[in-house]
Enzyme design. Structure first.
Site, PDB file in Angstrom:
ATOM      1  N   THR A 229       0.787  -1.322  -0.026  1.00 43.15           N
ATOM      2  CA  THR A 229       0.254  -0.188   0.264  1.00 43.15           C
ATOM      3  C   THR A 229       1.092   1.197   0.045  1.00 43.15           C
ATOM      4  OG1 THR A 229      -1.630  -1.439   0.732  1.00 43.15           O
ATOM      5  CG2 THR A 229      -1.220   1.348   1.343  1.00 43.15           C
ATOM      6  N   TYR A 282       5.188   0.023   8.168  1.00 38.72           N
ATOM      7  CA  TYR A 282       4.705   1.497   7.790  1.00 38.72           C
ATOM      8  C   TYR A 282       5.755   2.588   8.359  1.00 38.72           C
ATOM      9  CZ  TYR A 282       1.098   5.207   9.099  1.00 38.72           C
ATOM     10  OH  TYR A 282       0.138   5.927   9.237  1.00 38.72           O
TER      11      TYR A 282
END
Ligand SMILES: O=c1ccn([C@@H]2O[C@H](COP(=O)(O)OP(=O)(O)O[C@H]3OC[C@@H](O)[C@H](O)[C@H]3O)[C@@H](O)[C@H]2O)c(=O)[nH]1
Length: 459
Positions: A229, A282
């Site tokens: 992502t 992340y």
């Protein structure tokens, strides 16, 4: 800053609303009960759905006086209340009451309209919140990736109320359609189920790229997907921006600073990230997203903006979000132990979601292309924060005769690579955007506690 709101001392039997509805109202009122309407009247007024019971022909009828619909930096617009108690317009000339009504009582907390009409609306068209009417030069077509998420849905609300055409895309991994249900069917709004790791072709003027799980619990549950992502999601959104010449805003994060050795953190700090640790999916995903963003800007002239978002909370956080604010509120409401990871001395600085939305829109509309921190510099240890939440929850419960069990703090092992201190230096946001947080953390917490309280009691 908003002045701390005093409890209004309402009685649980003072009207037919639920205790939670009264709490929601009273959490936002500062008048003395002796000089004010009854609490029930005040709550009815604050959450009065008639304020947006307009069908489409009446759009443009907002009470807004400011014409910052295109979102030009509007220093001075804020969510603070004016001296007469009327909420001032928020950025874009949107009223705080209208925004609140989209997550307040009677909206099903996802904004689901209560309507007698059946699926085909035999009683007439559905009712929508009052969107501004913009002329074609002002009206933009705006894509919000992650639009059904916690922050994304508040951003969509604001852009819609400002009168723009909004397309929200979301794969519903952590977002929910319910967060945007109040816009379904509105001609200015489209919702697309789509995962940004796959390309998409749309004609838009601006792209707010939010799509990515943000809670450590969620982003660590599928780290490879989080990295995909971070890279492919951003790559696809940037490719789209390049093709259609849209302005692109990346929502990056304070996590790019890792466990910082500089405090508070300025945008010039390069960070201290463990690139092989459990948070790396992340941290590094967002760092590569920033690198991609500036590479597209240099190589292809894409018009970019980068916001580094610090810890943010508010209504529509998922009950099972896993981040500290929702965890502590839910635990305190249930009377469960408050779970502190480590010794509670780690610090965070928490901003209310409406401030963040103001900052994102201000940044998108500015000419500034370097990264900008968006966060509230009020810094708390996690232990202080736990105590504050337990106190707020107890205050609310006591006021409504709800004598639930008081939570006690329990200490669990620290999580790996947990940043020990975090606080934004917001000088740049002040200088280039005229932006500063308007909500004290405690004020935002009161609304958020009330939101979760009602969620708990509505089923
Ligand atoms: O139940 C809990 C949850 C969290 N915590 C602690 O509270 C602090 C904050 O934790 P959160 O999970 O809310 O969020 P973090 O600050 O770790 O990460 C966040 O950073 C900024 C954003 O980009 C993201 O929303 C998120 O990654 C940490 O020290 C964490 O260990 C607890 O003590 N107990």
């Amino acid at each position: 800053m908003i002045s701390p709101r005093r409890p209004s001392g309402v009685s649980p039997t003072s009207n037919s609303m639920s205790a939670a509805q009264q709490i929601l109202g009273s959490a936002n009122m500062s008048e003395s009960p002796a000089q004010s309407p009854t609490s029930g009247e005040r709550n009815d007024r604050l959450w009065d759905m008639s304020s947006f019971r307009h069908s489409l022909p009446e759009e443009g009828g907002t009470s807004s006086t400011s014409n910052t619909a295109a979102g030009a930096p509007a220093a001075g617009t804020s969510s603070e209340e004016a001296d007469d108690g009327t909420p001032k317009p928020m950025r874009g000339g949107v009223s705080l009451d209208t925004v609140r009504s989209l997550y307040g009582p009677n909206t099903g907390f996802g904004g689901l309209r209560r309507s007698n009409s059946s699926v085909i609306y035999p009683g007439g068209p559905p009712e929508f919140p009052p969107v501004k009417k913009l002329n074609p030069l002002q009206k933009k077509r705006i894509l919000v990736s992650g639009g059904a998420g916690f922050v994304g849905s508040h951003l969509v609300d604001r852009l819609m109320l400002m009168g723009h055409d909004v397309i929200a895309i979301d794969n519903y991994f952590t977002g929910s359609k319910m967060n945007l249900a109040h816009w379904f069917g509105h001609p200015n709004f489209e919702m697309i189920r789509h995962d940004v790791v796959d390309p998409i072709m749309l004609e838009v003027d601006q792209i707010y790229h939010l799509a990515c799980p943000a809670s450590p619990v969620h982003y660590q549950s599928n780290p490879v997907k989080t990295l995909k992502t971070g890279f492919f999601g951003t790559y696809n959104m940037l490719g789209l921006a390049k093709r259609v010449k849209a302005r692109f805003l990346l929502t990056s994060t304070s996590e790019v600073y890792g466990d910082p050795e500089e405090h508070p953190q300025k945008e010039t700090y390069w960070g201290h990230v463990n690139c092989i640790g459990p948070r790396a999916c992340y941290d590094e995903g967002k760092r590569v997203a920033e690198a991609l963003t500036y590479s597209y800007a240099r190589q292809d002239g894409v018009d970019v903006r980068v916001a580094r978002i610090f810890n943010t909370f508010g209504p529509r956080m998922n009950w099972h979000d896993g981040r500290v604010v929702s965890n502590f509120i839910v635990q305190a409401l249930k009377g469960d132990d408050i779970t502190i990871y480590g010794d509670g001395s780690a610090t965070r600085s928490f901003q209310y979601v409406h401030d963040l939305v103001d900052g994102l829109i201000a940044l998108m509309e500015s000419d500034y292309t370097d990264p900008v921190n968006l966060g509230n510099p009020e810094e708390y240890t996690i232990k202080q924060f736990a105590d504050m939440i337990v106190e707020l929850v107890n205050e609310h419960r006591a006021r409504y005769g709800d004598d639930g069990k008081t939570s006690t703090v329990t200490y669990l092992p620290a999580v790996a690579d947990d940043p020990q201190r975090r606080k934004p230096d917001t000088t740049r946001a002040k200088e280039v955007l005229g932006w500063a947080p308007q909500w004290a953390a405690v004020d935002g917490l009161k609304e958020t506690v009330a939101y979760f309280y009602q969620m708990m009691h509505q089923h």
